[in-house]
Design a protein around this motif. Structure first.
Motif, mmCIF file in Angstrom:
data_model
loop_
_atom_site.group_PDB
_atom_site.id
_atom_site.type_symbol
_atom_site.label_atom_id
_atom_site.label_comp_id
_atom_site.label_asym_id
_atom_site.label_seq_id
_atom_site.Cartn_x
_atom_site.Cartn_y
_atom_site.Cartn_z
ATOM 1 N N ALA A 149 0.824 -1.215 0.000
ATOM 2 C CA ALA A 149 0.000 0.000 0.000
ATOM 3 C C ALA A 149 0.855 1.261 0.000
ATOM 4 C CB ALA A 149 -0.943 -0.009 1.209
ATOM 5 N N ASP A 150 2.091 1.152 0.510
ATOM 6 C CA ASP A 150 2.993 2.303 0.554
ATOM 7 C C ASP A 150 4.039 2.274 -0.559
ATOM 8 O OD1 ASP A 150 1.746 3.233 2.884
ATOM 9 O OD2 ASP A 150 3.042 2.022 4.174
ATOM 10 N N GLU A 151 4.022 1.228 -1.372
ATOM 11 C CA GLU A 151 5.047 1.045 -2.393
ATOM 12 C C GLU A 151 4.696 1.813 -3.664
ATOM 13 O OE1 GLU A 151 8.218 0.485 -4.120
ATOM 14 O OE2 GLU A 151 8.110 -0.675 -2.233
ATOM 15 N N THR A 152 5.691 2.506 -4.232
ATOM 16 C CA THR A 152 5.471 3.272 -5.468
ATOM 17 C C THR A 152 5.980 2.542 -6.704
ATOM 18 O OG1 THR A 152 7.574 4.441 -5.112
ATOM 19 C CG2 THR A 152 5.563 5.467 -4.241
ATOM 20 N N ASN A 153 6.848 1.552 -6.496
ATOM 21 C CA ASN A 153 7.352 0.770 -7.631
ATOM 22 C C ASN A 153 6.336 -0.321 -7.969
ATOM 23 O OD1 ASN A 153 8.676 -1.225 -9.229
ATOM 24 N ND2 ASN A 153 10.659 -0.470 -8.531
ATOM 25 N N PRO A 154 5.712 -0.284 -9.164
ATOM 26 C CA PRO A 154 4.669 -1.253 -9.529
ATOM 27 C C PRO A 154 5.153 -2.704 -9.470
ATOM 28 C CG PRO A 154 4.686 0.580 -11.062
ATOM 29 C CD PRO A 154 5.912 0.720 -10.224
ATOM 30 N N GLU A 155 6.402 -2.956 -9.862
ATOM 31 C CA GLU A 155 6.901 -4.335 -9.872
ATOM 32 C C GLU A 155 7.061 -4.870 -8.451
ATOM 33 O OE1 GLU A 155 10.428 -4.796 -12.154
ATOM 34 O OE2 GLU A 155 9.488 -4.188 -14.046
ATOM 35 N N VAL A 156 7.575 -4.040 -7.572
ATOM 36 C CA VAL A 156 7.726 -4.452 -6.182
ATOM 37 C C VAL A 156 6.355 -4.640 -5.533
ATOM 38 C CG1 VAL A 156 8.593 -3.789 -3.900
ATOM 39 C CG2 VAL A 156 9.955 -3.310 -5.956
ATOM 40 N N GLN A 157 5.453 -3.729 -5.846
ATOM 41 C CA GLN A 157 4.100 -3.832 -5.300
ATOM 42 C C GLN A 157 3.439 -5.140 -5.741
ATOM 43 O OE1 GLN A 157 0.612 -1.487 -6.821
ATOM 44 N NE2 GLN A 157 0.767 -0.481 -4.802
ATOM 45 N N LYS A 158 3.592 -5.486 -7.004
ATOM 46 C CA LYS A 158 3.009 -6.717 -7.529
ATOM 47 C C LYS A 158 3.599 -7.938 -6.831
ATOM 48 C CE LYS A 158 0.712 -9.369 -10.382
ATOM 49 N NZ LYS A 158 -0.749 -9.552 -10.195
ATOM 50 N N ARG A 159 4.898 -7.928 -6.608
ATOM 51 C CA ARG A 159 5.530 -9.070 -5.927
ATOM 52 C C ARG A 159 4.986 -9.229 -4.515
ATOM 53 N NH1 ARG A 159 9.333 -9.797 -2.283
ATOM 54 N NH2 ARG A 159 9.966 -7.599 -2.234
#
Length: 396
Positions: A149-159
C-alpha cells in the motif's frame, strides 16, 4: 474377570473415531469386563488438521480441548510414546515434563497419523505444518499488503501481492483459494487494486487430482479461477530466495511468500516404537487392522499400511477413510474379545468416488456412483464440508 485397559495413541480423526467406536461396541460385553480407556497424545488438545488452512487467513482456534469433545469417558495422558513392548504389553512414553513413564495395556490402538513433508532448510519459504506456521503465514501476507500500500514501484508492489503455494493436493487447493479470497478483501480495504493479488498453485502433475472425472476437474479449475487462483501444471518449486521462486523448468516467479504443501509422510515417531513397518514407515497390519506379531495391538489411519484383500489396493489417506476404519475397528475389537469372527477390511470407496473441496465459504462436491457423475458447487458443499469436519472432531 479382570477389567481391561485400552490405550489409543494419537488423538487425531482416526484415534477419536477408534476410541468412540470401541467404547460403543464393547459397552455391553457378555463377559461383563469393563474397559478403561486411555488416550495418549503429545498435543494438549485435538488438532483439527482439516482446518489447518483457516488460521492462514483468520484467527480461528483449531486446537480443541479434550473436555470439549462429545465422546465417552476416557483418561488423557499428554506425552510422546517412545516404544511399545508387545511382549510385556507396555507403552513407554515421555511426559510434558520430560520424565519417562509407562502404561500397561490389554488393547492398544496406534493412530498417530502422518506429518507434513518439510522442505530442506535452504529452500526458503514457509511449510504449513501446524497452527503456529499458519499464524506466521497470516502475519507475513498482511505485512506484505501493508508494504504494498505504501510502495510506489509497480513491480515491487506486484511481488508483495503475490503468493505461491507449492503442492496441489486437496490441502493446497483449499489453502490457495482461502488465501486468494482473503487477500483480495484485505487489499481492497487498504486501497489497493484487488485484481493485482496473485496466488499461484504449483501442480507437479499434468492435471489436478488424478483419478477424478474430467467433469469434476473442469468445474474445479473454473471455481479456482473465480477465486483468483492460477494453477500452473507440470511445475515444481525448487527453492525461494529473496522473493524469487525457482521452478523445475528453469522459469521463476517473483513472490512475497512461498508456502510449501508437498504432501504427507507416516509419522516419524513410528520408527522408534518397535512395531513392524513397511520400508516407507507405515505399520504392517492384517486385513483386520491387527499389527503383525503383536497380539492385542491394532493400527488404523494414515500411519497404517491398509490394503483391500480383494484388489490389493492401498487405502487412501483421508479423514473419510479413517472414519470408516474406526467404525470397523470397533466391531473387530469386540469380535476379538468375544472370540468371534472379526470383520475384514474393504475399500471405503469401493462402489463410489467422492470428494468435497472447500473454496472459501463455498465448495465443489463430486460423487460418481452407478455410472452417474454429479458435481455441485456453491455454498451447500461448503456448509456440508464444515458439518462433516465438525462431526469428525466430535465437537459439541
Amino acid at each position: 474377570m479382570d477389567d481391561l485397559t485400552c490405550i489409543i495413541i494419537g488423538g487425531g480423526y482416526a484415534g477419536l473415531k477408534a476410541l468412540k467406536q470401541i467404547q460403543e461396541t464393547t459397552r455391553d460385553m457378555a463377559n461383563g469386563r469393563r474397559i478403561r480407556f486411555v488416550l495418549v497424545d503429545k498435543q494438549p488438545g485435538h488438532l483439527r488438521k482439516l482446518r489447518l488452512f483457516k488460521p492462514t487467513t483468520v484467527e480461528e482456534e483449531i486446537m480443541i480441548p479434550w473436555d470439549d469433545l462429545i465422546i465417552g469417558e476416557f483418561e488423557f495422558v499428554q506425552g510422546t510414546v517412545t516404544s511399545v513392548d508387545s511382549e510385556e504389553k507396555r507403552v513407554q512414553y515421555v511426559d510434558v515434563q520430560g520424565n519417562n513413564a509407562r502404561i500397561d495395556y490389554d488393547l492398544l490402538v496406534v493412530a498417530v497419523g502422518s506429518t507434513v513433508r518439510r522442505p530442506e532448510t535452504d529452500q526458503g519459504g514457509i511449510a504449513l505444518i501446524d497452527p503456529q506456521s499458519a499464524a506466521d503465514i497470516r502475519e507475513r501476507w498482511h505485512v506484505n499488503l501493508r508494504k504494498a500500500a505504501d510502495e510506489t514501484n509497480p513491480e515491487v508492489q506486484k511481488r508483495l501481492m503475490t503468493i505461491s503455494v507449492a503442492g496441489a493436493g486437496i490441502s493446497g487447493i483449499e489453502t490457495s483459494a482461502e488465501l486468494a479470497l482473503s487477500m483480495q478483501k484485505e487489499a481492497a480495504a487498504l486501497g489497493l487494486n484487488s485484481s493485482n493479488v496473485s496466488v499461484y498453485l504449483l501442480n507437479l502433475q499434468e492435471r489436478l487430482l488424478p483419478g477424478v472425472s474430467e467433469k469434476f476437474r473442469r468445474k474445479l479449475d473454473q471455481e479456482l479461477s473465480k477465486c483468483g487462483v492460477t494453477v500452473l501444471h507440470n511445475r515444481k518449486a525448487m527453492r525461494e530466495e529473496t522473493g524469487e521462486v525457482t521452478l523445475n523448468d528453469g522459469d521463476s516467479l517473483k513472490v512475497g511468500l512461498l508456502i510449501w504443501m508437498i504432501g504427507l509422510i507416516p509419522n516419524p515417531a513410528l520408527r522408534g516404537m518397535g512395531l513392524p513397518l513397511t520400508p516407507d514407515g507405515q505399520v504392517l497390519v492384517d486385513e483386520s487392522y491387527r499389527v503383525q506379531g503383536a497380539p492385542g495391538v491394532y493400527s488404523i489411519g494414515d500411519c497404517a499400511r491398509i490394503v483391500d484383500p480383494k484388489t490389493d489396493k492401498a487405502e487412501q489417506k483421508t479423514c473419510f477413510e479413517a472414519g470408516i476404519q474406526g467404525i470397523r475397528l470397533g466391531k473387530i475389537v469386540s469380535a476379538d474379545l468375544e472370540g468371534q469372527l472379526a470383520p475384514i477390511h474393504k475399500a471405503s470407496k469401493s462402489n463410489m468416488d467422492i470428494y468435497n473441496i472447500g473454496l472459501g465459504q463455498k465448495g465443489v462436491f463430486w460423487i460418481r456412483k452407478w455410472g452417474i457423475d454429479m458435481v455441485m458447487t456453491g455454498k451447500t458443499p461448503g456448509k456440508l464440508k464444515k458439518l462433516v469436519e465438525d462431526k469428525a472432531s466430535y465437537l459439541r
